[in-house]
Design a protein around this motif. Structure first.
Motif, PDB file in Angstrom:
ATOM      1  N   GLN A 185      11.404   9.118  -8.163  1.00  0.00           N
ATOM      2  CA  GLN A 185      11.491   7.893  -8.956  1.00  0.00           C
ATOM      3  C   GLN A 185      12.659   7.028  -8.508  1.00  0.00           C
ATOM      4  O   GLN A 185      12.550   5.803  -8.453  1.00  0.00           O
ATOM      5  CB  GLN A 185      11.605   8.210 -10.450  1.00  0.00           C
ATOM      6  N   ARG A 186      13.764   7.650  -8.137  1.00  0.00           N
ATOM      7  CA  ARG A 186      14.927   6.896  -7.655  1.00  0.00           C
ATOM      8  C   ARG A 186      14.588   6.168  -6.350  1.00  0.00           C
ATOM      9  O   ARG A 186      14.956   5.014  -6.154  1.00  0.00           O
ATOM     10  CB  ARG A 186      16.118   7.844  -7.480  1.00  0.00           C
ATOM     11  N   SER A 187      13.859   6.823  -5.459  1.00  0.00           N
ATOM     12  CA  SER A 187      13.442   6.179  -4.207  1.00  0.00           C
ATOM     13  C   SER A 187      12.511   5.011  -4.494  1.00  0.00           C
ATOM     14  O   SER A 187      12.653   3.925  -3.924  1.00  0.00           O
ATOM     15  CB  SER A 187      12.736   7.195  -3.291  1.00  0.00           C
ATOM     16  N   ILE A 188      11.562   5.219  -5.390  1.00  0.00           N
ATOM     17  CA  ILE A 188      10.611   4.160  -5.741  1.00  0.00           C
ATOM     18  C   ILE A 188      11.343   2.996  -6.405  1.00  0.00           C
ATOM     19  O   ILE A 188      11.048   1.824  -6.130  1.00  0.00           O
ATOM     20  CB  ILE A 188       9.499   4.724  -6.653  1.00  0.00           C
ATOM     21  N   GLN A 224       0.833  -1.213   0.000  1.00  0.00           N
ATOM     22  CA  GLN A 224       0.000   0.000   0.000  1.00  0.00           C
ATOM     23  C   GLN A 224       0.865   1.259   0.000  1.00  0.00           C
ATOM     24  O   GLN A 224       0.596   2.202  -0.746  1.00  0.00           O
ATOM     25  CB  GLN A 224      -0.943  -0.006   1.208  1.00  0.00           C
ATOM     26  N   PHE A 225       1.886   1.287   0.864  1.00  0.00           N
ATOM     27  CA  PHE A 225       2.784   2.445   0.880  1.00  0.00           C
ATOM     28  C   PHE A 225       3.458   2.639  -0.476  1.00  0.00           C
ATOM     29  O   PHE A 225       3.571   3.759  -0.976  1.00  0.00           O
ATOM     30  CB  PHE A 225       3.860   2.293   1.962  1.00  0.00           C
ATOM     31  N   LEU A 226       3.922   1.543  -1.077  1.00  0.00           N
ATOM     32  CA  LEU A 226       4.620   1.629  -2.354  1.00  0.00           C
ATOM     33  C   LEU A 226       3.676   2.086  -3.471  1.00  0.00           C
ATOM     34  O   LEU A 226       4.037   2.942  -4.287  1.00  0.00           O
ATOM     35  CB  LEU A 226       5.283   0.292  -2.695  1.00  0.00           C
ATOM     36  N   MET A 235       8.627  10.156   1.127  1.00  0.00           N
ATOM     37  CA  MET A 235       8.282   9.706   2.484  1.00  0.00           C
ATOM     38  C   MET A 235       7.527   8.379   2.452  1.00  0.00           C
ATOM     39  O   MET A 235       7.767   7.501   3.284  1.00  0.00           O
ATOM     40  CB  MET A 235       7.467  10.782   3.203  1.00  0.00           C
ATOM     41  N   LEU A 236       6.630   8.209   1.480  1.00  0.00           N
ATOM     42  CA  LEU A 236       5.902   6.948   1.352  1.00  0.00           C
ATOM     43  C   LEU A 236       6.833   5.802   0.980  1.00  0.00           C
ATOM     44  O   LEU A 236       6.666   4.668   1.453  1.00  0.00           O
ATOM     45  CB  LEU A 236       4.781   7.087   0.320  1.00  0.00           C
ATOM     46  N   ALA A 237       7.842   6.078   0.151  1.00  0.00           N
ATOM     47  CA  ALA A 237       8.818   5.046  -0.218  1.00  0.00           C
ATOM     48  C   ALA A 237       9.560   4.571   1.025  1.00  0.00           C
ATOM     49  O   ALA A 237       9.755   3.364   1.230  1.00  0.00           O
ATOM     50  CB  ALA A 237       9.790   5.592  -1.262  1.00  0.00           C
ATOM     51  N   ALA A 238       9.973   5.506   1.878  1.00  0.00           N
ATOM     52  CA  ALA A 238      10.663   5.130   3.115  1.00  0.00           C
ATOM     53  C   ALA A 238       9.741   4.336   4.037  1.00  0.00           C
ATOM     54  O   ALA A 238      10.175   3.387   4.695  1.00  0.00           O
ATOM     55  CB  ALA A 238      11.189   6.375   3.829  1.00  0.00           C
ATOM     56  N   SER A 239       8.468   4.687   4.068  1.00  0.00           N
ATOM     57  CA  SER A 239       7.507   3.930   4.885  1.00  0.00           C
ATOM     58  C   SER A 239       7.366   2.504   4.375  1.00  0.00           C
ATOM     59  O   SER A 239       7.210   1.562   5.164  1.00  0.00           O
ATOM     60  CB  SER A 239       6.140   4.623   4.890  1.00  0.00           C
ATOM     61  N   SER A 240       7.442   2.328   3.061  1.00  0.00           N
ATOM     62  CA  SER A 240       7.366   0.984   2.494  1.00  0.00           C
ATOM     63  C   SER A 240       8.588   0.166   2.885  1.00  0.00           C
ATOM     64  O   SER A 240       8.467  -1.024   3.226  1.00  0.00           O
ATOM     65  CB  SER A 240       7.227   1.062   0.969  1.00  0.00           C
TER      66      SER A 240
END
Length: 197
Positions: free
Chosen positions: A171-174, A87-89, A104-109
């Motif tokens: 995009q790099r974080s994702i 879900q976070f991703l 921030m959502l990527a880090a949460s994932s």
């Protein structure tokens, strides 16, 4: 889906805007060297981001079939990724047009994935460190995870010395989180499935 002057997708594969306005900007019909395999290629531009996607359809005796392939394809999170991390991703992917939130959502994932593999004590920094020390991820993956963590911290704490991320940063974080999901969940799931057959 037909190759009409406008096509309808849930999200733009470039900017992830919902219900993008995608209009035809170019097209060509091709065949192979023996004049077989007729295909129609149409490019559509997103009115929001200007990104172009390419579609292809085959010709049959009854006319042109529906689109069978689109490039680039939208990012899809595999079903083997645990629900909270998924879900976070998905939210990070869908909010790439809001890069601070996506980071921030990527880090949460990442955090949710590490908790899912049993690393629930301490904070994200310590979980990443434990994952590397336990050889659950490589040292290079840990370094990249720390970069994602620090980028998210900059946004979460509104650090005045840190610049705001752009879509490339998001995009790099994702990209890292997708790779981590592949490594921790998708590949092991495929191995189990393959060995079960």
């Amino acid at each position: 889906m037909r190759q009409d002057p406008n096509i309808h997708l849930d999200r733009c594969p470039h900017c992830s805007v919902a219900k993008p306005n995608l209009s035809q900007v170019c097209g060509a019909e091709t065949r192979d060297s023996a004049q077989r395999n007729p295909r129609r290629w149409i490019g559509y531009s997103c009115r929001t981001c200007g990104g172009v996607l390419l579609t292809v359809a085959r010709k049959t005796d009854g006319g042109w079939e529906d689109i069978y392939k689109i490039w680039p394809s939208s990012q899809v999170v595999d079903d083997s990724v645990p629900d909270r991390a998924k879900q976070f991703l998905n939210q990070a992917i869908n909010s790439i047009h809001a890069p601070s939130g996506a980071v921030m959502l990527a880090a949460s994932s990442v955090d949710a994935m590490l908790k899912e593999i049993g690393l629930s004590q301490g904070n994200l920094y310590s979980r990443i460190k434990l994952a590397a020390e336990g050889h659950l991820i490589t040292n290079e993956m840990a370094e990249w995870a720390h970069e994602v963590r620090l980028d998210a911290n900059d946004q979460r704490h509104a650090d005045e010395d840190a610049g705001l991320p752009d879509e490339t940063d998001a995009q790099r974080s994702i990209e890292f989180v997708m790779a981590l999901a592949q490594f921790l969940f998708v590949l092991p799931s495929r191995v189990r499935s393959g060995r079960g057959k």
